[in-house]
Design a protein around this motif. Sequence first.
Motif, PDB file in Angstrom:
ATOM      1  N   TYR A 107       1.121   3.621  -3.374  1.00  0.00           N
ATOM      2  CA  TYR A 107       0.631   5.252  -3.111  1.00  0.00           C
ATOM      3  C   TYR A 107       1.729   6.049  -3.569  1.00  0.00           C
ATOM      4  CZ  TYR A 107      -2.003   8.980  -1.395  1.00  0.00           C
ATOM      5  OH  TYR A 107      -2.489  10.242  -1.618  1.00  0.00           O
ATOM      6  N   LYS A 132      -5.400   8.671  -7.837  1.00  0.00           N
ATOM      7  CA  LYS A 132      -5.541   8.634  -6.512  1.00  0.00           C
ATOM      8  C   LYS A 132      -6.805   7.986  -6.079  1.00  0.00           C
ATOM      9  CE  LYS A 132      -4.284  12.080  -3.865  1.00  0.00           C
ATOM     10  NZ  LYS A 132      -4.325  13.163  -3.080  1.00  0.00           N
ATOM     11  N   LYS A 133      -7.862   8.236  -6.674  1.00  0.00           N
ATOM     12  CA  LYS A 133      -9.242   7.640  -6.594  1.00  0.00           C
ATOM     13  C   LYS A 133      -9.224   6.025  -6.767  1.00  0.00           C
ATOM     14  CE  LYS A 133     -11.772  12.053  -7.358  1.00  0.00           C
ATOM     15  NZ  LYS A 133     -12.602  12.901  -8.232  1.00  0.00           N
ATOM     16  N   TYR A 193       0.771  -1.186  -0.143  1.00  0.00           N
ATOM     17  CA  TYR A 193       0.080   0.100  -0.005  1.00  0.00           C
ATOM     18  C   TYR A 193       0.707   1.140   0.023  1.00  0.00           C
ATOM     19  CZ  TYR A 193      -3.700  -3.186   1.051  1.00  0.00           C
ATOM     20  OH  TYR A 193      -4.517  -4.324   0.957  1.00  0.00           O
ATOM     21  N   TRP A 235      -6.871   4.420  -7.004  1.00  0.00           N
ATOM     22  CA  TRP A 235      -5.800   3.620  -5.793  1.00  0.00           C
ATOM     23  C   TRP A 235      -6.903   3.348  -4.592  1.00  0.00           C
ATOM     24  CZ3 TRP A 235      -4.448   4.687  -0.919  1.00  0.00           C
ATOM     25  CH2 TRP A 235      -3.451   3.688  -0.431  1.00  0.00           C
ATOM     26  N   TRP A 236      -7.456   4.284  -3.934  1.00  0.00           N
ATOM     27  CA  TRP A 236      -8.254   4.029  -2.976  1.00  0.00           C
ATOM     28  C   TRP A 236      -9.416   2.945  -3.075  1.00  0.00           C
ATOM     29  CZ3 TRP A 236      -7.637   5.018   1.712  1.00  0.00           C
ATOM     30  CH2 TRP A 236      -6.549   6.237   2.118  1.00  0.00           C
ATOM     31  N   ILE A 237      -9.987   3.026  -4.588  1.00  0.00           N
ATOM     32  CA  ILE A 237     -10.865   2.096  -4.604  1.00  0.00           C
ATOM     33  C   ILE A 237     -10.497   0.625  -4.528  1.00  0.00           C
ATOM     34  CG2 ILE A 237     -12.628   1.328  -6.277  1.00  0.00           C
ATOM     35  CD1 ILE A 237     -12.826   4.164  -7.301  1.00  0.00           C
ATOM     36  N   SER A 250      -7.490  -0.623  -3.148  1.00  0.00           N
ATOM     37  CA  SER A 250      -7.048  -0.589  -1.762  1.00  0.00           C
ATOM     38  C   SER A 250      -7.814  -0.991  -0.867  1.00  0.00           C
ATOM     39  CB  SER A 250      -5.971   0.369  -1.149  1.00  0.00           C
ATOM     40  OG  SER A 250      -4.932   0.877  -2.159  1.00  0.00           O
ATOM     41  N   LEU A 251      -9.276  -0.295  -0.839  1.00  0.00           N
ATOM     42  CA  LEU A 251     -10.137  -0.533   0.077  1.00  0.00           C
ATOM     43  C   LEU A 251     -10.692  -1.976  -0.190  1.00  0.00           C
ATOM     44  CD1 LEU A 251     -11.947   2.858   0.469  1.00  0.00           C
ATOM     45  CD2 LEU A 251     -10.732   1.618   2.206  1.00  0.00           C
ATOM     46  N   ASN A 275      -7.449   0.670 -12.561  1.00  0.00           N
ATOM     47  CA  ASN A 275      -6.101   1.138 -12.216  1.00  0.00           C
ATOM     48  C   ASN A 275      -5.289   1.172 -13.631  1.00  0.00           C
ATOM     49  OD1 ASN A 275      -5.110   2.123  -9.631  1.00  0.00           O
ATOM     50  ND2 ASN A 275      -6.849   0.687  -9.068  1.00  0.00           N
TER      51      ASN A 275
END
Length: 190
Positions: A98, A121-122, A94, A124-126, A128-129, A158
Amino acid sequence: MRKILIAYIFLLFEVTIPFGEGKMELLPTWIGYIFLVKGFSELQEESIIYKEKIFILEGVSITAAMIWFLEAIYPNALLIVQGPVKKLVRLFFYNITYMVVTGTEEIEEYYHVDIGAEKLKKAWWIYSLIRIINSISIDNVKIYILTTCAMFIAAIYNLFVFYKIVKLYNGLAKEKMKYRLKKCATINEE
C-alpha cells in the motif's frame, strides 16, 4: 519506478514448490522487498512516504530473507518462531504494497498530473481482498482454488496498471529533464 515494477512481480506472484517437509518460494518475496528498497530510494525526492518508510522495508526484507534461507537449509528449523514471524512479514506485505500506492499518489501531487494512482489503489484493494479470502479458505479446496486463480488474475491486472504508471512516469521524467535543461540554457545565456 521500474524497480518497483520488478518488485511487484516477486511480491504478487507467490509460487511455491514442495521442499522437504515444507515448501520453498520460487519467487522469493525478500528479493521483491530489496527491489522496493532500491525503487523507494530512487524516488525519495518525489514521495515523502518512500523517504520515511524505507527503514521498515529494509527490516522486512532482511527478516524475509532470513526466513527463506532458514527454510532452504532446514525446512523445520525454528518452526515455533518461524510461523509467527512469517505471519508478521505477511502482514507487512499489505502495509508495504500500500506504500507503493500512497507513494504513487504523492508523485501525482508532486507533479500535478494523473499517472493512474487511483486505478492502482482499486487494483490493490481487489488483489488484497482476494488474497485475504484465499489465506482463510485453505480448508475449503474449491474456494481456495477459485481464489488462487482470481489472485493470479488480480496480480496480472496490478502489474498491467503499474506498468502503465511506469510508462507515464518515464514520460514525465523526460519532460522534467527537458525543462531543467531549458532552464539551465536560459540561465547560461543571461
